[in-house]
Design a protein around this motif. Structure first.
Motif, mmCIF file in Angstrom:
data_model
loop_
_atom_site.group_PDB
_atom_site.id
_atom_site.type_symbol
_atom_site.label_atom_id
_atom_site.label_comp_id
_atom_site.label_asym_id
_atom_site.label_seq_id
_atom_site.Cartn_x
_atom_site.Cartn_y
_atom_site.Cartn_z
ATOM 1 N N MET A 439 24.750 41.441 31.375
ATOM 2 C CA MET A 439 26.037 41.141 29.955
ATOM 3 C C MET A 439 26.711 39.553 31.098
ATOM 4 O O MET A 439 26.468 39.496 31.560
ATOM 5 N N SER A 440 27.220 38.983 30.176
ATOM 6 C CA SER A 440 27.960 37.636 30.550
ATOM 7 C C SER A 440 29.111 37.855 29.521
ATOM 8 O O SER A 440 29.740 38.424 28.094
ATOM 9 N N ILE A 441 30.400 38.106 30.791
ATOM 10 C CA ILE A 441 31.890 38.514 29.878
ATOM 11 C C ILE A 441 32.787 36.673 30.321
ATOM 12 O O ILE A 441 32.711 35.649 30.971
ATOM 13 N N LYS A 442 33.595 36.823 29.327
ATOM 14 C CA LYS A 442 34.595 35.370 29.839
ATOM 15 C C LYS A 442 36.521 36.454 29.178
ATOM 16 O O LYS A 442 36.422 37.557 29.023
ATOM 17 N N ILE A 443 37.305 36.088 29.500
ATOM 18 C CA ILE A 443 38.265 36.464 29.631
ATOM 19 C C ILE A 443 39.107 35.329 28.729
ATOM 20 O O ILE A 443 39.105 34.559 28.375
ATOM 21 N N GLU A 444 39.507 36.047 27.461
ATOM 22 C CA GLU A 444 40.368 35.699 26.093
ATOM 23 C C GLU A 444 41.559 36.606 25.724
ATOM 24 O O GLU A 444 41.520 37.773 25.204
ATOM 25 N N GLY A 445 42.574 35.731 25.959
ATOM 26 C CA GLY A 445 44.186 36.401 25.945
ATOM 27 C C GLY A 445 44.165 37.590 27.221
ATOM 28 O O GLY A 445 43.703 37.179 28.604
#
Length: 641
Positions: A439-445
């Motif tokens: 998985m590829s994850i990122k931070i949004e809020g």
């Protein structure tokens, strides 16, 4: 006069041993303070007699339960099971009600006979009598007795010395003519809790096994059949003497096989045009013999619906292949016979094979009786000598992979009328059943958002297939959410798609998008994120003091997890946890953290490498769980630039 129906000797033994006073209750209440009830006595007397050059077997079963607490109503309902081969007769039950310093009898007057359909069997000739004891309460006793007529001596099952309640006295007695030769052995009794004595009088040999103060067998998670670990007696007839000479019953495996062969010797004498046509089409589209066997196996898996069916000897004898082809349904032995039939039509040898699932602890080479098996498959032996165990009841299982429930079991393979072979089904290594999750994850809020791809192979694919291959899409989504759920109960699966679910030779693929709310923490200018989104077996310790049963595992497997975290533009890495590794026989893992341009790459390999974990290995398991749980607590720290 009030009707009484327990045998006079049984009642007199009960009363003389324990008396008619509340001291009986007080004695056992002190001895078993945490128990709701106990067996004061539990016994079975099995009689094996020779009549008209054949054997007759019947057993007298008796139970006497003393209730030690007020709230024991849950013990009032009882069932007594029977079947075509074990007929229940003379069923009697009563409650002894303690009143004014003596017992008064209350008979059970209603017994309801029910068909036993609880196990998902389409038709089943087994049955049970259900009834309720009256006035089940503190100080009262519930007593039960009945007779079992065992129609074929090959089906003797022995006796288990532990039950759901503690037992003050427990005994199994076999009374047999001196002309009857028995095999008998006590299993799982390293502490010699079960005593034995043998005597002879008037041409009758009495074999008696007895035990006192046996603890209850507690229900524990993921435990195998009690016969794997509870003290019990296996006893069966090897042979008996008549005026005409010796008659073998189950003197060795040859006797069992000769009997089993009678179930299949007359099968498939003719084949229908429909079945012949199907085989010809499969043969024409197959590249070679191995491909032909695979295609026949897949055809049966796809086109024949598995329906369990038990009816007397029909529970042992398969239908002809043409009949199953026409009906498009059958049980395990029907499906196995159809495979054998179809391959024979294609001029390929395959063999009927009896086998026990892992529910049964016995082996043909040790206990050559029907206790060993409850299943039938087909076996194909390739030109290179490799054995293929074909179980079409497991409809998601790929060719070359035995069904998980027969791993490690002995298979009794029928070669011809006089020849058979016993072959152990291999246990599939953990590398044959793999789940990968990238998985590829990122931070949004305040959320983690991501995309992922998971792949399932081997038994991971098989068991996933049973859940994913359903018409109810809500059920499928719930399963995908459980399978892929990450971080916390705030995981939300936005979308998913399935690929190659029905292709048994390819991995099942799941592409998905997701969100996890409130997963990370911000403290000042620092951000803490735990990249162990899946924490397998976190703090799952086994209580080595109380657990007595082994732990059963459906299959061995490996899980790979890859997490790629995009670092926010205004943050830098302040702390990466150290890599962690632990390799043990039962369980192990490798975790690595890497700093790459603009991202952090976390990789984890986690494996489970046992089918049955015995109590001697519990501490090893706990040591591994402690280490992996500590590693799970590590978080990366990002700091504002």
């Amino acid at each position: 006069m009030k009707k009484t129906f327990l045998s006079l000797s049984f009642v007199m033994v009960v009363m003389s041993t324990f008396g008619q006073s509340s001291d009986v209750w007080q004695e056992f209440k002190s001895k078993f303070p945490d128990e709701a009830a106990i067996f004061v006595n539990r016994s079975e007397i099995q009689n094996i007699v020779i009549k008209a050059d054949s054997l007759q077997v019947f057993s007298d079963v008796k139970e006497d339960v003393l209730h030690l607490k007020d709230q024991t109503e849950f013990l009032s309902g009882r069932r007594v099971y029977g079947s075509h081969f074990t007929q229940v007769n003379n069923l009697k039950a009563r409650t002894l009600v303690w009143d004014k310093n003596r017992y008064k009898e209350m008979d059970v007057t209603s017994f309801k006979k029910n068909s036993d359909r609880d196990r998902g069997i389409f038709y089943d000739d087994s049955y049970y009598y259900s009834f309720d004891f009256p006035s089940v309460a503190l100080r009262n006793r519930t007593q039960l007795e009945y007779t079992e007529n065992i129609r074929d001596p090959k089906f003797l099952s022995g006796y288990v010395f532990q039950s759901y309640l503690p037992q003050v006295k427990s005994s199994f007695i076999v009374k047999a003519s001196k002309d009857v030769t028995l095999f008998y052995e006590v299993m799982n009794d390293p502490n010699k809790l079960v005593q034995f004595k043998k005597s002879e009088k008037g041409g009758i040999v009495t074999y008696e096994w007895f035990a006192e103060n046996m603890p209850a067998s507690k229900s524990e998670d993921n435990s195998p059949s009690a016969r794997y670990y509870v003290p019990h007696v296996v006893c069966y007839v090897k042979s008996f003497e008549t005026k005409k000479g010796k008659v073998n019953v189950l003197s060795d495996l040859n006797d069992l096989y000769r009997w089993y062969y009678t179930f299949i010797k007359d099968l498939n004498k003719e084949s229908s045009p429909e079945l012949t046509s199907i085989v010809e089409k499969i043969k024409a589209s197959s590249k070679n013999e191995l491909d032909l066997v695979k295609n026949v196996f897949y055809w049966v898996q796809t086109n024949i619906q598995y329906i369990a069916f038990e009816q007397g000897m029909r529970g042992l004898i398969p239908h002809n292949g043409s009949y199953i082809c026409e009906k498009r349904y059958g049980d395990c032995k029907d499906m196995a016979n159809l495979i054998v039939n179809m391959l024979k039509l294609a001029n390929v040898k395959a063999y009927h094979t009896w086998i026990g699932t892992r529910d049964l602890p016995y082996r043909y080479t040790k206990v050559p009786t029907p206790l060993v098996d409850n299943h039938m498959i087909a076996t194909y032996v390739a030109a290179d000598g490799k054995y293929y165990f074909l179980d079409a009841t497991s409809d998601h299982t790929a060719f070359g992979l035995p069904s998980s429930m027969i791993q490690g079991k002995e298979a009794l393979i029928s070669i011809d009328e006089n020849k058979f072979e016993v072959k152990e089904v291999p246990v599939m290594s953990m590398d044959r059943s793999v789940m990968t999750d990238s998985m590829s994850i990122k931070i949004e809020g305040t959320q983690l958002v991501g995309t992922g791809r998971s792949e399932l192979s081997g038994y991971s694919k098989v068991f996933g297939g049973y859940e994913l291959d359903r018409a109810e899409q809500d059920h499928v989504k719930r399963y995908v959410t459980r399978l892929l759920g990450k971080g916390s109960n705030k995981f939300y699966l936005d979308t998913y798609s399935l690929g190659d679910l029905e292709d048994r030779d390819k991995t099942t693929k799941i592409n998905y998008t997701f969100r996890v709310a409130d997963y990370f923490q911000k403290l000042g200018e620092e951000m803490y994120i735990n990249l162990n989104l899946n924490k397998d077996f976190y703090n799952t310790y086994i209580n080595v003091e109380t657990r007595k049963a082994p732990k059963d595992n459906e299959y061995q497997y490996v899980k790979y997890e890859v997490v790629e975290l995009a670092i926010p533009d205004d943050y830098v890495i302040d702390y990466l946890p150290p890599n962690a590794t632990h390799h043990a026989d039962l369980v192990g893992y490798d975790m690595t953290y890497q700093s790459l341009p603009g991202k952090i790459l976390f990789t984890k390999k986690f494996y489970v490498n046992y089918l049955m974990m015995n109590p001697s290995s519990f501490q090893e398991w706990n040591d591994a769980v402690k280490k992996v749980s500590e590693a799970y607590r590590e978080s990366i720290i990002l700091k504002k630039k």
